[in-house]
Write an enzyme that holds these catalytic residues in place. Structure first.
Site, PDB file in Angstrom:
ATOM      1  N   LYS A 113       0.843  -1.202   0.000  1.00 35.13           N
ATOM      2  CA  LYS A 113       0.000   0.000   0.000  1.00 35.13           C
ATOM      3  C   LYS A 113       0.878   1.253   0.000  1.00 35.13           C
ATOM      4  O   LYS A 113       0.661   2.190  -0.763  1.00 35.13           O
ATOM      5  CB  LYS A 113      -0.863  -0.027   1.268  1.00 35.13           C
ATOM      6  CG  LYS A 113      -2.240   0.550   1.098  1.00 35.13           C
ATOM      7  CD  LYS A 113      -2.953   0.558   2.415  1.00 35.13           C
ATOM      8  CE  LYS A 113      -4.049  -0.475   2.455  1.00 35.13           C
ATOM      9  NZ  LYS A 113      -4.767  -0.442   3.739  1.00 35.13           N
ATOM     10  N   THR A 138     -14.371   4.271  13.238  1.00 37.59           N
ATOM     11  CA  THR A 138     -15.666   4.149  13.927  1.00 37.59           C
ATOM     12  C   THR A 138     -15.513   3.114  15.036  1.00 37.59           C
ATOM     13  O   THR A 138     -15.203   1.951  14.768  1.00 37.59           O
ATOM     14  CB  THR A 138     -16.754   3.717  12.927  1.00 37.59           C
ATOM     15  OG1 THR A 138     -16.797   4.689  11.892  1.00 37.59           O
ATOM     16  CG2 THR A 138     -18.114   3.612  13.601  1.00 37.59           C
ATOM     17  N   PHE A 166     -17.591  11.293   8.129  1.00 37.19           N
ATOM     18  CA  PHE A 166     -18.894  11.050   7.483  1.00 37.19           C
ATOM     19  C   PHE A 166     -18.737  10.934   5.972  1.00 37.19           C
ATOM     20  O   PHE A 166     -19.623  11.313   5.212  1.00 37.19           O
ATOM     21  CB  PHE A 166     -19.880  12.168   7.864  1.00 37.19           C
ATOM     22  CG  PHE A 166     -20.058  12.304   9.353  1.00 37.19           C
ATOM     23  CD1 PHE A 166     -20.851  11.407  10.058  1.00 37.19           C
ATOM     24  CD2 PHE A 166     -19.391  13.290  10.061  1.00 37.19           C
ATOM     25  CE1 PHE A 166     -20.986  11.505  11.439  1.00 37.19           C
ATOM     26  CE2 PHE A 166     -19.517  13.399  11.443  1.00 37.19           C
ATOM     27  CZ  PHE A 166     -20.321  12.512  12.135  1.00 37.19           C
ATOM     28  N   LYS A 197     -21.637   9.396  15.427  1.00 36.46           N
ATOM     29  CA  LYS A 197     -21.292   8.619  14.232  1.00 36.46           C
ATOM     30  C   LYS A 197     -22.247   7.439  14.048  1.00 36.46           C
ATOM     31  O   LYS A 197     -22.829   7.227  12.979  1.00 36.46           O
ATOM     32  CB  LYS A 197     -19.847   8.125  14.351  1.00 36.46           C
ATOM     33  CG  LYS A 197     -19.435   7.121  13.323  1.00 36.46           C
ATOM     34  CD  LYS A 197     -19.373   7.728  11.943  1.00 36.46           C
ATOM     35  CE  LYS A 197     -19.180   6.663  10.892  1.00 36.46           C
ATOM     36  NZ  LYS A 197     -18.983   7.198   9.571  1.00 36.46           N
ATOM     37  N   LEU A 223     -33.910   8.215   0.321  1.00 31.26           N
ATOM     38  CA  LEU A 223     -35.281   7.695   0.201  1.00 31.26           C
ATOM     39  C   LEU A 223     -35.435   6.945  -1.128  1.00 31.26           C
ATOM     40  O   LEU A 223     -36.523   6.890  -1.672  1.00 31.26           O
ATOM     41  CB  LEU A 223     -36.298   8.839   0.291  1.00 31.26           C
ATOM     42  CG  LEU A 223     -36.526   9.433   1.681  1.00 31.26           C
ATOM     43  CD1 LEU A 223     -37.548  10.567   1.631  1.00 31.26           C
ATOM     44  CD2 LEU A 223     -36.993   8.357   2.680  1.00 31.26           C
ATOM     45  N   CYS A 255     -19.902   0.036   5.886  1.00 26.44           N
ATOM     46  CA  CYS A 255     -20.229   0.834   7.080  1.00 26.44           C
ATOM     47  C   CYS A 255     -21.603   0.557   7.668  1.00 26.44           C
ATOM     48  O   CYS A 255     -21.707   0.188   8.842  1.00 26.44           O
ATOM     49  CB  CYS A 255     -20.091   2.311   6.740  1.00 26.44           C
ATOM     50  SG  CYS A 255     -18.479   2.707   6.075  1.00 26.44           S
TER      51      CYS A 255
HETATM   52  C1  UGA Z   1     -21.976   5.684   4.564  1.00 25.07           C
HETATM   53  C2  UGA Z   1     -22.482   7.051   5.045  1.00 25.07           C
HETATM   54  O1  UGA Z   1     -23.347   7.602   4.067  1.00 25.07           O
HETATM   55  C3  UGA Z   1     -21.315   8.009   5.299  1.00 25.07           C
HETATM   56  O2  UGA Z   1     -21.803   9.231   5.826  1.00 25.07           O
HETATM   57  C4  UGA Z   1     -20.367   7.369   6.318  1.00 25.07           C
HETATM   58  O3  UGA Z   1     -19.231   8.185   6.536  1.00 25.07           O
HETATM   59  C5  UGA Z   1     -19.895   6.034   5.788  1.00 25.07           C
HETATM   60  O4  UGA Z   1     -21.044   5.182   5.536  1.00 25.07           O
HETATM   61  C6  UGA Z   1     -18.999   5.428   6.827  1.00 25.07           C
HETATM   62  O5  UGA Z   1     -19.457   5.180   7.946  1.00 25.07           O
HETATM   63  O6  UGA Z   1     -17.788   5.341   6.586  1.00 25.07           O
HETATM   64  P1  UGA Z   1     -21.091   4.692   2.238  1.00 25.07           P
HETATM   65  O7  UGA Z   1     -20.896   3.393   2.953  1.00 25.07           O
HETATM   66  O8  UGA Z   1     -20.035   5.183   1.325  1.00 25.07           O
HETATM   67  O9  UGA Z   1     -21.329   5.876   3.316  1.00 25.07           O
HETATM   68  O10 UGA Z   1     -22.403   4.498   1.404  1.00 25.07           O
HETATM   69  P2  UGA Z   1     -23.767   5.301   1.149  1.00 25.07           P
HETATM   70  O11 UGA Z   1     -23.643   6.176  -0.011  1.00 25.07           O
HETATM   71  O12 UGA Z   1     -24.256   5.899   2.403  1.00 25.07           O
HETATM   72  O13 UGA Z   1     -24.725   4.086   0.742  1.00 25.07           O
HETATM   73  C7  UGA Z   1     -24.916   2.975   1.637  1.00 25.07           C
HETATM   74  C8  UGA Z   1     -25.862   1.966   1.033  1.00 25.07           C
HETATM   75  O14 UGA Z   1     -27.196   2.476   1.045  1.00 25.07           O
HETATM   76  C9  UGA Z   1     -25.564   1.597  -0.424  1.00 25.07           C
HETATM   77  O15 UGA Z   1     -25.696   0.189  -0.568  1.00 25.07           O
HETATM   78  C10 UGA Z   1     -26.640   2.323  -1.211  1.00 25.07           C
HETATM   79  O16 UGA Z   1     -26.960   1.688  -2.419  1.00 25.07           O
HETATM   80  C11 UGA Z   1     -27.797   2.287  -0.227  1.00 25.07           C
HETATM   81  N1  UGA Z   1     -28.804   3.368  -0.435  1.00 25.07           N
HETATM   82  C12 UGA Z   1     -28.458   4.660  -0.203  1.00 25.07           C
HETATM   83  C13 UGA Z   1     -30.080   3.031  -0.825  1.00 25.07           C
HETATM   84  O17 UGA Z   1     -30.407   1.836  -1.022  1.00 25.07           O
HETATM   85  N2  UGA Z   1     -31.008   4.032  -0.984  1.00 25.07           N
HETATM   86  C14 UGA Z   1     -30.706   5.336  -0.766  1.00 25.07           C
HETATM   87  O18 UGA Z   1     -31.600   6.193  -0.916  1.00 25.07           O
HETATM   88  C15 UGA Z   1     -29.403   5.658  -0.379  1.00 25.07           C
END
Ligand code: UGA
Length: 485
Positions: free
Chosen positions: A36, A124, A153, A205, A251, A261
């Protein structure tokens, strides 16, 4: 400008390191994974994050960003006043967070910390861990060390933007002086700094991720109700989201949430609550609804195909969301796996995920980038990850090579009219089937329906049975004509 070190050059750590360097600070990234670090030194980010390679190259060229693959040995010190920790805290089989990497980082770095160093935790961690970290640091050779919790976040795929333009910055510590000094680092970020005690910061968090996961599970549960009552969940989400108290984001109904996460954090929070005798029923429900969303796909396929045992199904998407090649806890792979266990022959297509990155727990899943080859003689496509490539599918060509033209749109992103016009049977999440599955319940009988007393009204199942009887097994064009009847 400050001297900063970042321990752990993974998804979050590398973003933090490169972004602070881009703001003029001197940053040392430390990771014991030599490969890495070699990649970082060459300006190639070992993770897939838009814009990261550029920031890395700029940081290296400026001379403000350097990398180490081991901790300096005493009497040498980590050249930093602020030592950020961003190591992985995966879930252990019990549901608790696995803190091995964190503890090992603390004990190794402690003797090499400067006397004025503040340890800033971005990993976290369960509430109370930063207090433990202070004790461990002091026992391990850093008697003056203080710890500030600074939860991250970042969303994968948008992480650099999230870091540089955050909605808020959360800082928690029981040491007011350390809190003030770390707040100074973020002075030019233009965001409100929320200062609180250390446990509150750690909890913010978990509560944030749990709330977002709950929002998605909520709309998914609404989607299931919409389906049987004949409403359209996309319209419901739109109408709800305009209320500023609710908000429009998170939503989008579909096959549910995944990633590295949400699953780990929601389960770790439920586990922590249970250790202290709190039954976190809502958190449990949020996870159960999420698991059910995967099964919805099988139900919909069975509704049209009848049996899965002889079906060939192509799952579109392997990553847990678009614009990342991260497959950790991917809903797409879970759906593919359920289909395989249900007896279907499954092919997974993803524009970026390579077969080598599919976790060992799915040895039976084939991943390819060749959509048309995968679709040959298939009975169904399941859109599981909304990559732009899949929103703009070559529908006519696909209908021409498939054995049966059926699409289950697990992310509600396709234009249903275009899909049907190309000869497909179309199923999605939480919207009535235009072929007659949508149910309009007479106002005056709504109560009876809720009681389960009405049995003589058209059901989605009935429409699905009708589809099944109509689909010829090999001729897409004929199906098109029938589907548009
Ligand atoms: C998430 C949080 O959004 C971040 O704020 C946080 O920092 C991060 O986890 C973490 O703890 O490190 P991430 O895992 O990158 O971020 O993914 P998201 O974009 O939040 O999506 C999570 C899941 O929810 C995905 O599978 C996505 O497809 C799903 N999702 C999201 C839905 O099914 N519907 C939605 O409306 C939004």
């Amino acid at each position: 400008m400050a001297e900063i070190a970042v321990i752990g050059c993974g998804q979050a750590g590398l973003v933090v390191a490169t972004a602070f360097a881009s703001k003029g600070h001197h940053v040392t990234g430390i990771d014991l994974d030599r490969r890495k670090i070699e990649a970082c030194r060459m300006g190639v980010a070992p993770i897939d994050e838009p814009g990261l390679d550029e920031l890395l190259t700029q940081g290296l060229a400026s001379g403000r960003l350097t990398f180490l693959d081991q901790y300096p040995e005493y009497p040498e010190r980590i050249p930093a006043e602020f030592v950020f920790i961003a190591v992985g805290t995966p879930t252990s089989p019990s549901g608790a967070s696995d803190l091995h990497a964190l503890k090992s980082a603390i004990t190794r770095m402690a003797p090499a910390l400067r006397d004025d160093a503040i340890v800033v935790n971005k990993s976290t961690v369960p509430v109370g861990t930063c207090d433990e970290m202070v004790r461990l640091l002091r026992r391990s050779g850093a008697p003056k060390a203080t710890v500030v919790s600074n939860p991250e976040f970042l969303q994968e795929g948008d992480a650099i933007h999230n870091f540089i333009e955050p909605d808020r910055i959360v800082l928690g510590s029981n040491d007011p002086d350390s809190l003030e000094r770390v707040a100074g680092l973020y002075e030019d970020f233009g965001a409100t700094v929320v200062q609180c005690d250390v446990r509150t910061a750690e909890m913010i968090k978990y509560a944030s991720n749990a709330f977002l996961a709950m929002k998605v599970s909520f709309i998914n549960e609404m989607a299931s109700i919409c389906e049987v009552l004949g409403a359209d969940v996309s319209g419901v989400a739109h109408g709800m989201g305009m209320d500023r108290r609710i908000g429009a984001q998170f939503l989008r109904a579909g096959i549910g949430w995944g990633g590295s996460c949400f699953p780990k954090d929601v389960s770790a929070l439920e586990y922590a609550a249970s250790l202290h005798g709190v039954r976190a029923q809502l958190l449990r429900g949020v996870q159960e609804t999420n698991r059910d969303q995967r099964r919805q796909v099988l139900r919909k396929l069975r509704g049209v195909l009848g049996r899965l045992e002889t079906a060939r199904v192509v799952v579109l998407g392997a990553s847990f969301k678009p614009n990342t090649s991260d497959v950790r806890e991917s809903p797409a792979l879970e759906v593919a796996s359920l289909l395989r266990l249900g007896g279907a022959e499954v092919r997974v297509v993803d524009p970026h995920v390579v077969p080598e990155s599919v976790p060992a727990q799915f040895p039976y899943l084939d991943v390819t980038g060749d959509l048309m080859a995968a679709a040959q003689d298939a009975d169904a496509l399941v859109l599981a990850t909304e990559w732009p490539e899949f929103i703009d599918l070559p529908l006519e060509d696909l209908a021409g090579v498939m054995r049966r033209p059926l699409i289950v749109d697990g992310r509600n992103v396709l234009d249903d009219r275009a899909v049907r016009a190309a000869g497909f049977i179309y199923r999605c999440i939480g919207r009535p089937n235009a072929e007659g599955g949508g149910v309009t319940l007479p106002e005056d009988r709504a109560d009876e329906r809720l009681d389960g007393r009405i049995t003589d009204w058209p059901t989605v199942e009935r429409a699905e049975r009708a589809d099944r009887e109509r689909i010829p097994s090999r001729n897409g064009r004929q199906a098109a004509a029938l589907a548009s009847d």
